[in-house]
Design a protein around this motif. Sequence first.
Motif, PDB file in Angstrom:
ATOM      1  N   GLU A 176      98.314  52.703   8.402  1.00  0.00           N
ATOM      2  CA  GLU A 176      97.234  51.804   8.825  1.00  0.00           C
ATOM      3  C   GLU A 176      97.537  50.356   8.461  1.00  0.00           C
ATOM      4  O   GLU A 176      97.365  49.456   9.279  1.00  0.00           O
ATOM      5  CB  GLU A 176      95.885  52.230   8.205  1.00  0.00           C
ATOM      6  N   TYR A 177      98.025  50.133   7.209  1.00  0.00           N
ATOM      7  CA  TYR A 177      98.352  48.752   6.822  1.00  0.00           C
ATOM      8  C   TYR A 177      99.394  48.174   7.755  1.00  0.00           C
ATOM      9  O   TYR A 177      99.310  47.017   8.169  1.00  0.00           O
ATOM     10  CB  TYR A 177      98.921  48.656   5.401  1.00  0.00           C
ATOM     11  N   ILE A 178     100.383  49.001   8.067  1.00  0.00           N
ATOM     12  CA  ILE A 178     101.472  48.496   8.902  1.00  0.00           C
ATOM     13  C   ILE A 178     100.940  48.084  10.266  1.00  0.00           C
ATOM     14  O   ILE A 178     101.280  47.028  10.799  1.00  0.00           O
ATOM     15  CB  ILE A 178     102.587  49.558   9.030  1.00  0.00           C
ATOM     16  N   LYS A 179     100.051  48.889  10.799  1.00  0.00           N
ATOM     17  CA  LYS A 179      99.478  48.557  12.112  1.00  0.00           C
ATOM     18  C   LYS A 179      98.656  47.279  12.052  1.00  0.00           C
ATOM     19  O   LYS A 179      98.767  46.416  12.923  1.00  0.00           O
ATOM     20  CB  LYS A 179      98.578  49.697  12.587  1.00  0.00           C
ATOM     21  N   VAL A 180      97.836  47.179  11.004  1.00  0.00           N
ATOM     22  CA  VAL A 180      96.990  45.998  10.869  1.00  0.00           C
ATOM     23  C   VAL A 180      97.834  44.730  10.788  1.00  0.00           C
ATOM     24  O   VAL A 180      97.583  43.738  11.468  1.00  0.00           O
ATOM     25  CB  VAL A 180      96.104  46.111   9.609  1.00  0.00           C
TER      26      VAL A 180
END
Lengths: 332, 254
Positions: A176-180
């Motif tokens: 999720e962090y990577i996507k954000v």
Amino acid sequence: MLYAIETEGITKKFDEITAVNNVSISVKPGELFGLLGPNGAGKTTLINMLSTMIEPTGGSAKVWDFDVKKDAPHVRQNIGMVFQDTTLDDRLTGRENLDLHGRLYDMDSKHRKKRIEEVLSLVELTDRANAIVKTYSGGMTRRLEIARGLMHHPHVLFLDEPTLGLDPQTRNHIWEYIKVLNKEEGVTIVLTTHYMEEADHLCHRIAIIDHGEIVALDTPEALKNMLGGDVITLELENPDNISRLCEIYKENGCASIVSRKNNDVFITVRDGERQIPHVLELASDAGIPIRSVSLHKPTLDDVFLHFTGRAIRDKEAGETERVGYILRARRK
Amino acid sequence: MVRKAANTVYTMWLREMLRFWRSKSRIVGSLATPFFFLVFLGPGFSSSYRLPTGQPLDNSFLAPGLIGMAILFSSLMGGVSIIWDKEFGFLKEILIAPVSRFYVALGKAVGGVTTSIIQGILILIIAWLIGIKYHSLPGVVASMGIMFILGIGFIGLGIALASKIESHEGFQMVMSFLTMPLVLLSGAFFPITNLPGWLKLLVYANPLTYGVEAIRWCLLGNSTIPIITSLAGITLFAFFMMLLGGKLFDSMEI
Ligand SMILES: Nc1ncnc2c1ncn2[C@@H]1O[C@H](COP(=O)(O)OP(=O)(O)OP(=O)(O)O)[C@@H](O)[C@H]1O
Ligand SMILES: [Mg+2]
């Protein structure tokens, strides 16, 4: 600038082996690009060259328009890096690690303090920021490293196996962090992995790398489509009918590939779910009883198998031990 | 340019200070040896040996030697700690930053020498509390300058070694084969006036000898080697070691 990263025939030879062989790739600004390959494929070597940690022995590469050989300091200023093995100072606190990083990248005090809070809250480490890194779990360590890689607002972020050895829940979090990051901060990201799901789930485009060479490069969808579609497996009540059924499908032209083995008929079709009723109808019209039907959507595993003749999993024997070792090293 | 270099040096110094602060118990431990030497060895020596001048060989003779020894140990360790940075990965974090390696090494050295001087000063204080009389206050201040120069020299040596040594097993070897001879051949524990020829040669080839002699001159007001000679000796040593350390660190493979 057309490309965030552009390599031309980049090569790295160690004494005996060629770890990366003549790789040419281009990554667009804002792209989330994956390097997928088994252990020893050359993923780390490739991104170490792109991040100026080691010098290529051949070819050239530009990162954010700067040549990795001739203009390393500018490349460094524009990239963030999360190494495969941990590179935190584990005697210091999380916040101190981030602060030192900000100083090394010449961020002024006000900007640094503000950014520390931003990246900490992104990776949800605000409450543990003042604890010594030695006391962090594997997942927290990894999150802190990602936060640190982002401190100085890099344009390009390299993540070498960002979720290796983490439990599925932590892995999902990190995804999720990577996507954000990619979406909201617009950071171009290059990540390496040997987890199929990770590459599939995150990356806009994937380069499959094996023995130092790129064997396929496309979007996950396109890679899977290269295999010609989904595979429907029909198990027959009676093997005597098998040739007749194969003929029917071939004549009908609904399948691109038809093959058989023992009691089973395999047909490769586009859009498998929608084809199943039609396929069954053809069989029942011919009066051939079917015992079971199953549908297999191609995965990147199949793609990898197709391009290298091996399953990526074969190479992973002993991974449990390796992960154990890395975690121990991280904890130390 | 200058600001950026200063910033790199400061950052590396800050890190050393943070780590030093975290390892308070280690520092207390490192003071134990000099403390016991002063308390037990000093009285033992003064009851048995005399200096060539006729005075008893006592605590005040030992103190500069112990300070020199502490500077040697902590500085060499400070430089060699690059091996740990290498093994535990932090070195990569530094080397990938857009900063010059030379200033990284310099910052590491300044940080290491600061911790060395702090330890040296603590020994000075302990010795004073035990009752050693120093020659003069300016002398005490000057001795800190000597500690600085000597510390830089051994840190340079440590960095040079660390850049060449692969693992910390190799490091253990080097430490035991290097530190003990340096200490024992330095005149830290015996006067160097009437030594047999071969020993004299080794003692005079040892940079620590000049450091200890210079500190002795500053603290006690007399020394066997003239202060100009010992000052020149340690300054040259520091200069070349830093140059060597900086150079090897620059070409180090990770
Ligand atoms: N410094 C080195 N000296 C010699 N050979 C090396 C060196 N670094 C890597 N190699 C070799 O190069 C090849 C590629 O290694 P690399 O670390 O890039 O693989 P990888 O794809 O990152 O693998 P993993 O998934 O295990 O991290 C391997 O055969 C490795 O043994
Ligand atoms: Mg790797």
